[in-house]
Scaffold this active site. Structure first.
Site, PDB file in Angstrom:
ATOM      1  N   CYS A   1       0.854  -1.184   0.000  1.00 57.73           N
ATOM      2  CA  CYS A   1       0.000   0.000   0.000  1.00 57.73           C
ATOM      3  C   CYS A   1       0.893   1.238   0.000  1.00 57.73           C
ATOM      4  O   CYS A   1       1.798   1.360   0.831  1.00 57.73           O
ATOM      5  CB  CYS A   1      -0.897  -0.002   1.243  1.00 57.73           C
ATOM      6  SG  CYS A   1      -1.873   1.502   1.430  1.00 57.73           S
TER       7      CYS A   1
ATOM      8  N   CYS B   1       0.417   3.195   3.547  1.00 63.79           N
ATOM      9  CA  CYS B   1       0.926   2.739   4.848  1.00 63.79           C
ATOM     10  C   CYS B   1       1.970   1.634   4.764  1.00 63.79           C
ATOM     11  O   CYS B   1       2.417   1.144   5.789  1.00 63.79           O
ATOM     12  CB  CYS B   1      -0.238   2.290   5.730  1.00 63.79           C
ATOM     13  SG  CYS B   1      -0.989   0.722   5.221  1.00 63.79           S
TER      14      CYS B   1
ATOM     15  N   CYS C   1      -7.197  -0.981   1.550  1.00 66.31           N
ATOM     16  CA  CYS C   1      -6.178  -1.483   2.466  1.00 66.31           C
ATOM     17  C   CYS C   1      -6.826  -1.690   3.831  1.00 66.31           C
ATOM     18  O   CYS C   1      -7.470  -0.785   4.348  1.00 66.31           O
ATOM     19  CB  CYS C   1      -5.033  -0.475   2.563  1.00 66.31           C
ATOM     20  SG  CYS C   1      -3.801  -0.890   3.817  1.00 66.31           S
TER      21      CYS C   1
ATOM     22  N   CYS D   1      -5.069   1.037   6.525  1.00 69.67           N
ATOM     23  CA  CYS D   1      -5.278   2.498   6.480  1.00 69.67           C
ATOM     24  C   CYS D   1      -6.569   2.898   5.775  1.00 69.67           C
ATOM     25  O   CYS D   1      -6.925   4.066   5.781  1.00 69.67           O
ATOM     26  CB  CYS D   1      -4.084   3.202   5.851  1.00 69.67           C
ATOM     27  SG  CYS D   1      -3.937   3.001   4.059  1.00 69.67           S
TER      28      CYS D   1
ATOM     29  N   CYS E   1      -8.324  -5.643  -9.640  1.00 66.93           N
ATOM     30  CA  CYS E   1      -7.866  -4.624 -10.578  1.00 66.93           C
ATOM     31  C   CYS E   1      -7.471  -3.399  -9.754  1.00 66.93           C
ATOM     32  O   CYS E   1      -8.326  -2.673  -9.254  1.00 66.93           O
ATOM     33  CB  CYS E   1      -9.000  -4.310 -11.548  1.00 66.93           C
ATOM     34  SG  CYS E   1      -8.515  -3.271 -12.920  1.00 66.93           S
TER      35      CYS E   1
END
Length: 151
Positions: free
Chosen positions: A61, A64, A109, A112, A132
């Site tokens: 991510c 984070c 995510c 976060c 995707c």
């Protein structure tokens, strides 16, 4: 900003392990990362170099640094966005997205709440799923390199 028919954003509905004020997110992210991760935007197809990334490693991510997808689950979907058939364990969350006058499953995510993309049921075996993802919402760490917050 919400568009007509849009459901509540993931970060509006639950608390996340990592959270910052809007001002802090704007300082931490590039304008395009902020637009996608925090504003639920979508990058233009074919613009992310991560769509063409072929090395072994892990996609994290961009908000984070949580490890999200292994390169082993990556495939070329032909859509212009990095695509995977499954996330790493305990990496993502999902919510209903009713934007653009359709219902899709948004992927965010789990740590976060950053918007990553959407999951569709037209992927390859073994899952039949296509995660995707927006490349700007991800960073790539090649196999053998470490990240300070990755797991």
């Amino acid at each position: 900003m919400r568009w007509f028919g849009q459901s509540a954003k993931a970060e509006d509905q639950e608390q996340f392990e990592i959270s910052y004020t809007d001002e802090e997110w704007r300082r931490r992210l590039t304008p395009e990362q902020y637009r996608v991760l925090r504003g639920h935007g979508t990058e233009r197809a074919g613009t992310s170099p991560l769509d063409r990334e072929k090395r072994a490693g892990v996609f994290h991510c961009a908000g984070c640094e949580l490890a999200l997808f292994s390169s082993e689950a990556k495939f070329d979907s032909g859509t212009g966005w990095p695509s995977f058939y499954q996330p790493l364990e305990n990496a993502i969350g999902t919510s209903e997205d009713n934007t653009l006058f359709m219902t899709r499953t948004e992927v965010h995510c789990r740590r976060c709440g950053g918007h990553l993309g959407h999951v569709f049921e037209d992927g390859p075996p073994p899952t039949g799923l296509r995660y995707c993802m927006n490349g700007v919402a991800l960073t790539f760490v090649p196999a053998g390199e470490q990240t300070k917050a990755g797991a």
